[in-house]
Scaffold this motif. Sequence first.
Motif, PDB file in Angstrom:
ATOM      1  N   GLY B  42     -48.900 -44.924 -25.865  1.00  0.00           N
ATOM      2  CA  GLY B  42     -47.984 -44.876 -24.730  1.00  0.00           C
ATOM      3  C   GLY B  42     -48.280 -43.664 -23.886  1.00  0.00           C
ATOM      4  N   PRO B  43     -47.877 -43.718 -22.608  1.00  0.00           N
ATOM      5  CA  PRO B  43     -48.090 -42.549 -21.750  1.00  0.00           C
ATOM      6  C   PRO B  43     -47.242 -41.369 -22.226  1.00  0.00           C
ATOM      7  N   ASN B  44     -47.484 -40.204 -21.655  1.00  0.00           N
ATOM      8  CA  ASN B  44     -46.656 -39.038 -21.980  1.00  0.00           C
ATOM      9  C   ASN B  44     -45.195 -39.345 -21.665  1.00  0.00           C
ATOM     10  N   ILE B 190     -50.623 -43.783 -36.402  1.00  0.00           N
ATOM     11  CA  ILE B 190     -51.206 -42.793 -35.495  1.00  0.00           C
ATOM     12  C   ILE B 190     -50.603 -42.924 -34.106  1.00  0.00           C
ATOM     13  N   SER B 191     -50.121 -41.805 -33.598  1.00  0.00           N
ATOM     14  CA  SER B 191     -49.745 -41.756 -32.198  1.00  0.00           C
ATOM     15  C   SER B 191     -50.877 -41.052 -31.480  1.00  0.00           C
ATOM     16  N   SER B 192     -51.448 -41.695 -30.461  1.00  0.00           N
ATOM     17  CA  SER B 192     -52.632 -41.089 -29.856  1.00  0.00           C
ATOM     18  C   SER B 192     -52.823 -41.519 -28.414  1.00  0.00           C
ATOM     19  N   HIS B 193     -53.494 -40.626 -27.672  1.00  0.00           N
ATOM     20  CA  HIS B 193     -53.936 -40.973 -26.318  1.00  0.00           C
ATOM     21  C   HIS B 193     -55.403 -41.355 -26.317  1.00  0.00           C
ATOM     22  N   GLU B 194     -56.072 -41.127 -27.441  1.00  0.00           N
ATOM     23  CA  GLU B 194     -57.515 -41.392 -27.530  1.00  0.00           C
ATOM     24  C   GLU B 194     -57.715 -42.882 -27.792  1.00  0.00           C
TER      25      GLU B 194
END
Lengths: 263, 324
Positions: B42-44, B190-194
Amino acid sequence: MTAIWSIARTTLNEAIRRRVLLVILLIGILFLVIAPGLEALSPRQEITVLKSLTLGVIQLTSAVIAIVLTVYLIPNEIERRTIYTILSKPVLRWQFLVGKYLGAVLALGLMMALMTGALLLVFMIMQDTRDLATLGEMVRVPFMFFVQMSLLAAVAVFFSTFVSPIVNFFLAGGVYLVGTVFNSLFQVLSENKDINPLVKSAAGLVHAVIPNFQYFNVQNTAINPGQGIQSESLYYLQMTGYALFYIAALLAGAILIFDRREV
Amino acid sequence: MGLAIETRNLVKKYKTRKGSSITVVDNVDLQVEPGEIFGFLGPNGAGKTTTIKILLGIIYQTSGDAFILGKEAGDIAVHRELSYLPEKPYYYEHMTGLEVMQFYASLFGMKDIAKCKSLLERVNLGNDMNRPISQYSKGMQQRVGLAQSLLNDPKLLFLDEPTGGLDPIAHIEIRDLILQFREEGKTVFISSHELSDVERICDRVAIINKGAVVAQGRLEELLVGGRIEVTANNCTTELADSLRDSHNLVSINHGRMIVDIPDSKNPNDLVGAIAKAGGEIVSVIPRRKRLEDFFLEAVSGDNIAKGRHQPSMLEATETEETDS
């Protein structure tokens, strides 16, 4: 119990590395060391002035250390997010809070022991004595200060669960000031039959809620040889019990608030 | 065997100073199977960390249910079987790497120094375990975080941005470690932006936007379909404008135009239209749908996603999007 002890030990290790606390401690010790040189400022008996001055320095320095040490105790853990990793382990919030408090009290005790060591050294040199009985009398006063500061630390820990460190600094400092200087006044007001009932009730409430820090100020017995406390040991025991009661109540309140708090 | 994580209509609201409330987590339903690597994207500010904090019992939901390993989130007994690596972990700086491990081990009542050392060796910190944490690089601190998260041999790991801000080598090392966790039968959340990492290692993902889950499922199911990218030179802005409404115009710059069409469409019509207007076709390349594409589609209502993809309704959506 292991978790509480681990958190306490870590808090102690961190506290004794905090530069601001070390600076306050060093200033306190510095004053203790140079205190004998201030005798020229007073025409009164040299040793009386010295005792009064050095014990006052210990009390003031300890109070500042107790407040500075504890107002950041919980907020720092939240700000740095260390609390998340700790609370994700099988650690209950009350264990965390009690561990932090005990660590702070240990750090406070260590720093006060250093100041007391400096105090004894000064007196050993000034009075040219190694008599344990004489020195022991001097140690009782810092011990009661330690009990007093442990109570003050509990007050600050209680406030730290719901106010910011700056507000806490003034709140805890205010409670200490009221509990030290004005509590007797509130007691007198609450027992006076000639004043407004509302004022009387308010004074009674403040007297009952705010701990009387004055009970722990036993320096007069050490400063003035003529003064003494009847059943001294019993008195110290009772006052320690009084402090423990307030500490337990404050920590219980802090736990209740912290348990519901979003961190 | 039951679900490793399950949430039902999970809601978290915060009150503002003005008295109104903000919904940070909005009716989130998650199902994480045991033994899988689950990506939470998800976005910030979408509500990822808040959801994780609720699952860990660090904060409390306003309504709804959250279960971890079959027990209610926050149950202290479950904390013996899970671990958490926060985003940007901080450790007491006066400690060495080994002391950090011993501290966290003591919170489980463990005094096994050999285990602490072997876990540090496993994350390649064997030679640095006696150095103060303050001297560790960010990657090293992240590896200490992973090592401490393995102390209790957890069944379930929560990793919040485990590779965020790491150099490529540390990045690959941590990614490989996470893959090892799956081989050991652990469930990893895992929470991730990658997104490239998530696409490579996760079995299933959920995408959260403005507090609501907008997509959830197995990657191979979510990433069905692709697009065809048509690139042409000598294109006029008039041509670009004429295509803008009916196609996904990616860019037009100095006559070079890139247009996307779904792979279900025949590109010949588009190619013909470009050629007819004097454009010179450079390439027609079919592209597999990537998680990045899917993610942008899923959060296309949000500002950060505008530009590349047109908004579309997702069939995978299981919850209603709400304004927050």
